[in-house]
Design an enzyme around this catalytic site. Structure first.
Site, PDB file in Angstrom:
ATOM      1  N   SER A   1       0.802  -1.221   0.000  1.00  0.00           N
ATOM      2  CA  SER A   1       0.000   0.000   0.000  1.00  0.00           C
ATOM      3  C   SER A   1       0.836   1.272   0.000  1.00  0.00           C
ATOM      4  O   SER A   1       0.304   2.354  -0.199  1.00  0.00           O
ATOM      5  CB  SER A   1      -0.948   0.025   1.209  1.00  0.00           C
ATOM      6  OG  SER A   1      -0.236   0.287   2.398  1.00  0.00           O
TER       7      SER A   1
ATOM      8  N   LYS B   1       1.177   4.062   7.401  1.00  0.00           N
ATOM      9  CA  LYS B   1       0.427   4.925   6.494  1.00  0.00           C
ATOM     10  C   LYS B   1       0.871   6.377   6.662  1.00  0.00           C
ATOM     11  O   LYS B   1       1.516   6.745   7.650  1.00  0.00           O
ATOM     12  CB  LYS B   1      -1.081   4.829   6.785  1.00  0.00           C
ATOM     13  CG  LYS B   1      -1.710   3.486   6.457  1.00  0.00           C
ATOM     14  CD  LYS B   1      -1.768   3.218   4.970  1.00  0.00           C
ATOM     15  CE  LYS B   1      -2.493   1.924   4.643  1.00  0.00           C
ATOM     16  NZ  LYS B   1      -1.738   0.740   5.070  1.00  0.00           N
TER      17      LYS B   1
END
Length: 240
Positions: free
Chosen positions: A161, A199
């Site tokens: 990701s 993230k």
């Protein structure tokens, strides 16, 4: 010889890698060089690659490496740069102040002795969050200039990701322990005290957004009481 645009792009990529350890995106390069389209960037990168100034790493998004600089910029640097570095430093780490000189005999082991051991605390998800950070599994050594003051630890990356930020499955990230972060920084976030993920940290009003660097993943929004920052990315180690 490089054209003016080729030289400008090479130096822009070089400075961005020095600052953040992550190559700029094509959009950022297009904007920096004031070009009308990304096709011009593709041509410049191809030209730099053909001339041996940069290298594109296969099967990795935004994976560029500056192999050498023009001799007029860094005549003594190129001989030391003709290898693939396994460590990519992040801009969040600061070099520690130099220690006072010590009177001791020179040794071939000096570089090894200066390395700093930090614990590897298991895996971190760069994708769908996995279980929270584990206990220490083993230790790795990193150059002291990668670390700033405070505690640090390492995590093995699992998932894709964050590939557009230059972080890939199998990489090891170096994290500075802490509970706060600025918007835009890449963090280890603990969600609901159960799952940990790597993230980019954002704020959406009173909420917290955990943003992926891969268009295949959605940004996740949480209430501020559901997310705890566990540290900020300061470096990355990759084995080839």
């Amino acid at each position: 010889m490089l054209t003016r645009k080729q030289h400008e792009l090479l130096m822009f990529i070089h400075e961005r890698l020095k600052e953040s350890g992550i190559p700029p995106s094509f959009d950022e390069m297009k904007e920096a060089l004031d070009l009308a389209s990304k096709s011009g960037i593709h041509r410049l990168i191809t030209a730099l690659e053909e001339r041996g100034f940069i290298r594109r790493l296969p099967n990795r998004a935004r994976a560029l490496e500056v192999v050498r600089l023009p001799d007029s910029i860094a005549p003594g640097l190129n001989s030391a740069r003709k290898f693939s570095p396994s460590i990519i430093q992040g801009s969040l780490g600061r070099s520690q102040p130099p220690e006072p000189p010590r009177h001791r005999a020179a040794s071939n082991d000096d570089d090894v002795a200066q390395a700093v051991a930090i614990p590897v605390m298991g895996r971190i998800a760069a994708g769908v969050p996995i279980e929270a950070i584990q206990h220490k599994t083993h230790s790795i050594t990193v150059p002291p200039e990668m670390l700033s003051g405070g505690e640090h630890y390492a995590l093995e990356v699992k998932g894709d990701s964050m590939i557009d930020a230059g972080i890939f499955d199998g990489d090891t990230v170096i994290i500075k322990n802490g509970s706060t972060a600025n918007p835009g920084e890449i963090v280890v976030a603990l969600v609901d005290d159960e799952e940990a993920t790597l993230k980019r940290f954002r704020r959406k009003g009173a909420s917290i957004a955990l943003e992926a660097a891969n268009p295949a993943y959605e940004t996740r929004i949480f209430g501020p009481d559901r997310v705890k920052v566990q540290g900020r990315l300061v470096g990355l180690i990759r084995r080839y």
